[in-house]
Scaffold this active site. Structure first.
Site, PDB file in Angstrom:
ATOM      1  N   ASP A 156       3.502   1.026  12.153  1.00 19.24           N
ATOM      2  CA  ASP A 156       2.253   0.479  11.609  1.00 19.24           C
ATOM      3  C   ASP A 156       1.938  -0.922  12.140  1.00 19.24           C
ATOM      4  OD1 ASP A 156       1.646   2.719  10.186  1.00 19.24           O
ATOM      5  OD2 ASP A 156       2.134   1.914   8.215  1.00 19.24           O
ATOM      6  N   ARG A 213      -9.130   0.468   3.541  1.00 17.11           N
ATOM      7  CA  ARG A 213      -8.128   1.336   2.918  1.00 17.11           C
ATOM      8  C   ARG A 213      -6.782   0.632   2.780  1.00 17.11           C
ATOM      9  NH1 ARG A 213      -6.559   5.552   6.014  1.00 17.11           N
ATOM     10  NH2 ARG A 213      -4.984   5.750   4.411  1.00 17.11           N
ATOM     11  N   LYS A 224       0.839  -1.207   0.000  1.00 12.30           N
ATOM     12  CA  LYS A 224       0.000   0.000   0.000  1.00 12.30           C
ATOM     13  C   LYS A 224       0.871   1.253   0.000  1.00 12.30           C
ATOM     14  CE  LYS A 224      -2.837   2.697   3.204  1.00 12.30           C
ATOM     15  NZ  LYS A 224      -1.840   3.717   3.580  1.00 12.30           N
ATOM     16  N   ASN A 225       1.901   1.286   0.863  1.00 14.82           N
ATOM     17  CA  ASN A 225       2.702   2.509   1.001  1.00 14.82           C
ATOM     18  C   ASN A 225       3.599   2.768  -0.211  1.00 14.82           C
ATOM     19  OD1 ASN A 225       1.491   3.088   3.429  1.00 14.82           O
ATOM     20  ND2 ASN A 225       3.129   2.217   4.680  1.00 14.82           N
ATOM     21  N   CYS A 240      -5.565   8.880   7.975  1.00 16.86           N
ATOM     22  CA  CYS A 240      -5.824   8.455   9.351  1.00 16.86           C
ATOM     23  C   CYS A 240      -5.470   9.548  10.349  1.00 16.86           C
ATOM     24  CB  CYS A 240      -4.998   7.198   9.675  1.00 16.86           C
ATOM     25  SG  CYS A 240      -5.653   5.702   8.924  1.00 16.86           S
ATOM     26  N   ARG A 297       0.932  15.374  11.935  1.00 14.23           N
ATOM     27  CA  ARG A 297       1.912  14.849  10.972  1.00 14.23           C
ATOM     28  C   ARG A 297       2.147  15.970   9.968  1.00 14.23           C
ATOM     29  NH1 ARG A 297       0.298   9.025   8.853  1.00 14.23           N
ATOM     30  NH2 ARG A 297      -1.812   9.848   8.674  1.00 14.23           N
TER      31      ARG A 297
END
Length: 421
Positions: free
Chosen positions: A307, A398, A24-25, A119, A124
């Site tokens: 994570d 997601r 995903k990242n 999220c 951040r």
């Protein structure tokens, strides 16, 4: 209004094989990078089937870019791309939409984009991104809740990041790929996803060296072109399923992993007493009779991934003794603790850390506050007495492709339901 929930009945032993999806990242940066190809088609293979991919495709479509998604392969043709302001509602649903800034600035020398969402993990800031864009010659302003980036031209620069940031590192690689001259990025993040993005850009004609180390050097090129790229496996999804195996697995196999990406987790699982048989691209897991209590601290890669901090918490309820988690990346990342308390968990939050005591979890109605908190609650449901109902499952969707089907195929008693209001 109808709402989708995931329900889990605890107590099943899980066995069989699960295949890990693409990262995903990586995906959320590779898709924006594809718009930088002014000729040819970029073909991305092995993408995860998650909602973030669809959101980014929609943003590309807003720029008159042709996209074609077949299964896990996305083809992007950006030859006729048109620079347009990007709609706020889409951008706010996805924090990684900020990669559109670096890609659009590189391609068009200007962009207008809403402030990124995603999220809610506490502050951040994107100050390191802005600092980098300005160093390359861009003017950055915030007007009416949108970012305006403009540059007559981008020129290579030496940029030292004040904090190690995956997002800022990738955004500067995107922006600097077509800048004039040499860019040197120092104190950069070293995550595998950064190496993956650099690999795509180099295949598109960029000249990037040093990805995966703490200094990256980029020689600007005039333009980029189409290519084919196979995405790396998702180490966070892999880690989540490894934790599931540690909790409930018997001859339980996780396929399509890169073992070196999993070393910090593998070491912690083995310290807890979990048996791992690690192959070239897989791991076989058998849950032990008992678990050791451990302490862990999240760190930037190659340390223990933030994570995976929430997903590993349920495993610690099974340990003999008190475990401790210290969160150094996002100190506010403990929203799952209140939900776990509903499930009879004994857990104490202190500033930036949590003490986790042995607990017999009980099924309850719980709410996912973010993606990895959702994974934590789902894993907790696998060991709880009775049925756990997880709300806000859009967060889970997601980042985890077909998680209910994957767990069901391993023997979990898990299903989706639509609740009418």
């Amino acid at each position: 209004m109808a709402e989708d929930v995931i329900k889990v009945r605890g107590g099943s032993t899980l066995t069989g094989q699960v295949d890990i999806s693409g990262a995903k990242n990586s995906a959320v940066a590779l898709i924006p990078a594809s718009l930088m190809a002014s000729s040819g088609t970029v073909r991305l293979e092995g993408l995860p089937e998650i909602s973030d991919v669809k959101t980014l495709m929609s943003l590309l479509n807003d720029l008159n870019i042709k996209t074609d998604l077949t299964g896990t392969t996305l083809e992007v043709n950006a030859e006729d791309a048109v620079n347009m302001p990007l709609p706020n509602n889409k951008v706010q649903s996805l924090r990684a939409s900020y990669y559109m800034m670096g890609a659009m600035l590189s391609r068009f020398k200007k962009c207008v984009i809403g402030l990124p969402g995603g999220c809610p993990l506490g502050p951040r800031p994107i100050d390191q991104h802005i600092k980098g864009f300005e160093a390359l010659g861009a003017k950055v302003t915030n007007e009416h809740g949108a970012m305006y980036l403009t540059a007559e031209k981008l020129t290579g620069a030496k940029i030292f990041f004040d904090v190690v940031s995956v997002g800022a590192t990738i955004n500067m690689m995107l922006a600097a790929s077509c800048a004039e001259g040499r860019t040197v990025l120092e104190n950069v993040a070293k995550e595998p996803e950064i190496v993956d993005v650099a690999s795509l850009l180099n295949n598109m004609g960029a000249n990037i060296k040093g990805a995966g180390t703490d200094t990256i050097r980029i020689e600007g090129v005039e333009k980029l072109h189409g290519t084919t790229h196979n995405i790396i496996p998702d180490r966070i999804e892999a880690g989540t399923y490894m934790i599931v195996g540690a909790i409930a697995g018997k001859n339980y196999k996780v396929n399509n992993i890169i073992p070196t990406h999993m070393e910090s987790l593998s070491a912690k699982l083995e310290e807890m007493g979990v048996k791992l048989d690690i192959g070239d691209d897989y791991v076989v897991i058998n849950k032990p009779e008992s678990y050791n209590a451990v302490s862990l601290k999240t760190q930037v890669y190659p340390g223990f991934a933030t994570d995976l901090q929430q997903p590993i918490t349920p495993l610690m309820f099974l340990a003999d003794g008190v475990s401790k988690i210290t969160e150094t990346i996002y100190p506010a990342r403990f929203r799952h603790v209140d939900e776990l308390s509903r499930m009879n968990a004994h857990i104490e939050k202190k500033s930036g850390s949590a003490l986790i005591y042995p607990s017999q979890l009980k099924g309850a109605e719980v709410y996912a506050s973010d993606l990895r908190a959702g994974a934590c609650l789902l894993i907790s449901g696998l060991i709880a007495d009775g049925v756990t109902t997880i709300h806000n499952v859009n967060h889970i969707d997601r980042g985890y492709a077909d998680i209910v089907k994957k767990l069901e195929s391993l023997g979990a008693d898990i299903w989706r339901e639509t609740l009418e209001d």
